[in-house]
Motif scaffolding. Sequence first.
Motif, PDB file in Angstrom:
ATOM      1  N   ALA A   1       0.832  -1.204   0.000  1.00  0.00           N
ATOM      2  CA  ALA A   1       0.000   0.000   0.000  1.00  0.00           C
ATOM      3  C   ALA A   1       0.867   1.255   0.000  1.00  0.00           C
ATOM      4  O   ALA A   1       0.584   2.222  -0.717  1.00  0.00           O
ATOM      5  CB  ALA A   1      -0.935  -0.013   1.211  1.00  0.00           C
ATOM      6  N   LEU A   2       1.927   1.237   0.790  1.00  0.00           N
ATOM      7  CA  LEU A   2       2.855   2.373   0.791  1.00  0.00           C
ATOM      8  C   LEU A   2       3.480   2.574  -0.584  1.00  0.00           C
ATOM      9  O   LEU A   2       3.559   3.695  -1.093  1.00  0.00           O
ATOM     10  CB  LEU A   2       3.956   2.146   1.834  1.00  0.00           C
TER      11      LEU A   2
ATOM     12  N   GLU B   1       7.555   6.805   7.049  1.00  0.00           N
ATOM     13  CA  GLU B   1       7.613   8.070   7.787  1.00  0.00           C
ATOM     14  C   GLU B   1       6.439   8.983   7.451  1.00  0.00           C
ATOM     15  O   GLU B   1       6.150   9.926   8.186  1.00  0.00           O
ATOM     16  CB  GLU B   1       8.932   8.790   7.497  1.00  0.00           C
ATOM     17  N   ASP B   2       5.755   8.702   6.334  1.00  0.00           N
ATOM     18  CA  ASP B   2       4.615   9.522   5.932  1.00  0.00           C
ATOM     19  C   ASP B   2       3.345   9.174   6.699  1.00  0.00           C
ATOM     20  O   ASP B   2       2.354   9.911   6.627  1.00  0.00           O
ATOM     21  CB  ASP B   2       4.335   9.348   4.436  1.00  0.00           C
ATOM     22  N   VAL B   3       3.345   8.050   7.404  1.00  0.00           N
ATOM     23  CA  VAL B   3       2.148   7.565   8.090  1.00  0.00           C
ATOM     24  C   VAL B   3       2.261   7.833   9.583  1.00  0.00           C
ATOM     25  O   VAL B   3       3.227   7.426  10.229  1.00  0.00           O
ATOM     26  CB  VAL B   3       1.946   6.055   7.823  1.00  0.00           C
TER      27      VAL B   3
ATOM     28  N   SER C   1       3.314   4.738  15.045  1.00  0.00           N
ATOM     29  CA  SER C   1       2.411   4.703  16.196  1.00  0.00           C
ATOM     30  C   SER C   1       1.304   3.684  15.926  1.00  0.00           C
ATOM     31  O   SER C   1       0.700   3.680  14.838  1.00  0.00           O
ATOM     32  CB  SER C   1       1.813   6.088  16.444  1.00  0.00           C
ATOM     33  N   PHE C   2       1.022   2.844  16.918  1.00  0.00           N
ATOM     34  CA  PHE C   2       0.217   1.642  16.672  1.00  0.00           C
ATOM     35  C   PHE C   2      -0.938   1.538  17.658  1.00  0.00           C
ATOM     36  O   PHE C   2      -0.760   1.722  18.865  1.00  0.00           O
ATOM     37  CB  PHE C   2       1.128   0.421  16.804  1.00  0.00           C
TER      38      PHE C   2
ATOM     39  N   GLY D   1      -8.102  15.807  12.386  1.00  0.00           N
ATOM     40  CA  GLY D   1      -6.837  16.509  12.234  1.00  0.00           C
ATOM     41  C   GLY D   1      -5.748  16.020  13.168  1.00  0.00           C
ATOM     42  O   GLY D   1      -4.655  16.584  13.207  1.00  0.00           O
ATOM     43  N   ALA D   2      -6.032  14.935  13.922  1.00  0.00           N
ATOM     44  CA  ALA D   2      -5.041  14.415  14.870  1.00  0.00           C
ATOM     45  C   ALA D   2      -3.813  13.860  14.157  1.00  0.00           C
ATOM     46  O   ALA D   2      -2.694  13.951  14.660  1.00  0.00           O
ATOM     47  CB  ALA D   2      -5.669  13.338  15.757  1.00  0.00           C
ATOM     48  N   VAL D   3      -4.020  13.253  12.997  1.00  0.00           N
ATOM     49  CA  VAL D   3      -2.914  12.796  12.154  1.00  0.00           C
ATOM     50  C   VAL D   3      -3.241  13.143  10.703  1.00  0.00           C
ATOM     51  O   VAL D   3      -4.408  13.290  10.332  1.00  0.00           O
ATOM     52  CB  VAL D   3      -2.651  11.273  12.283  1.00  0.00           C
ATOM     53  N   LYS D   4      -2.215  13.266   9.889  1.00  0.00           N
ATOM     54  CA  LYS D   4      -2.428  13.590   8.480  1.00  0.00           C
ATOM     55  C   LYS D   4      -2.637  12.351   7.619  1.00  0.00           C
ATOM     56  O   LYS D   4      -3.253  12.416   6.561  1.00  0.00           O
ATOM     57  CB  LYS D   4      -1.231  14.389   7.941  1.00  0.00           C
TER      58      LYS D   4
END
Length: 338
Positions: free
Chosen positions: A67-68, A76-78, A103-104, A128-131
């Motif tokens: 998927a990446l 690092e984008d996730v 982060s999991f 908006g907590a994560v992009k």
Amino acid sequence: MAEYIADGVFRYASPPKIEAYASVVGQKEGEGPLGKCFDEVVHDDHFGEPTWEKAESRFQLEAAALALKKGSLTKEDVGLICAGDLINQCTGSAYGLKGLGISFLGLYGACSTMAEGLLITSNFIESGAVKRAAAVTSSHFSTAERQFRYPLSYGGQRTPTSQWTCTASGAVILSDKGRTEITGGCIGKIIDMGVTDITNMGAAMAPAAADTISRYLTATGTSPSDFDRIITGDLGTVGSTLLNELMEKNGTDISAVHSDCGSMIFDNDSQDTHCGGSGCGCSASVLCGYFLPAIERGELNSVLFAATGALMSPMSLQQGESIPAISHLVHIERSKNA
């Protein structure tokens, strides 16, 4: 912000979008009717690993990595990954994804885990907590049989109502980019109708699917004809029949638009899977391999994805408990700007 409508149902003012997705399946799944839809078919169910459990972790990591790659992204984008599986304490996910350093949040919704993951990640994105966040899940025939039923070497007879746990994984990455969006959802309720037969998961889960789908239709003032598909996750042939009967009994006929991932992934006759597929990876791989591409191509515009899960454990069954079930629903649409 998300708008709460009623009874666990909500819609998004700014819908999160599906940026990338991938599916990885085993050989039996690759030989089924949808075999050409999946991104990767692994012909060694051990995936080069010494145990079935490590193999499942490898399936999940491969789906996330694909998927990446398809999204031209790096780990690092996730900012967040929500994942789960059927193995005790979600170890398939933890061991498979630990090397990513993302982060999991570990999830357990049984076979409803992909819908649960999409609900949680979409809320993180919309708030908006994560992009960017990923929802990942998997299952493996051999790990599930060993945990919930009998060791494969036992050679037990499978009943006519049984389903075949899929060796498969699916991964979806959400952000504010993409041609497909999640416009709303419905959080499932635990429904227990007293079913105790572990070889008849469809009967245990169908009432939960009926409850969730009915609540979403009622709260949003929609009818089945407003959707191109109402997709359930691995009810199989028995559970799908029961779902349609339950919905019709309540005055709603979904038969014209209903599709079930468990009924689609195998040819039940030629592949000897009895009532079809099951497992976390079943609905996840069919969603990522078949339905999301169809939405991107414009063949489908609006679908309800209602994955279903049986929330029992080996211990609860040994103690004579019945099987509680749940179904989480995600409304997925082709973006109007696509």
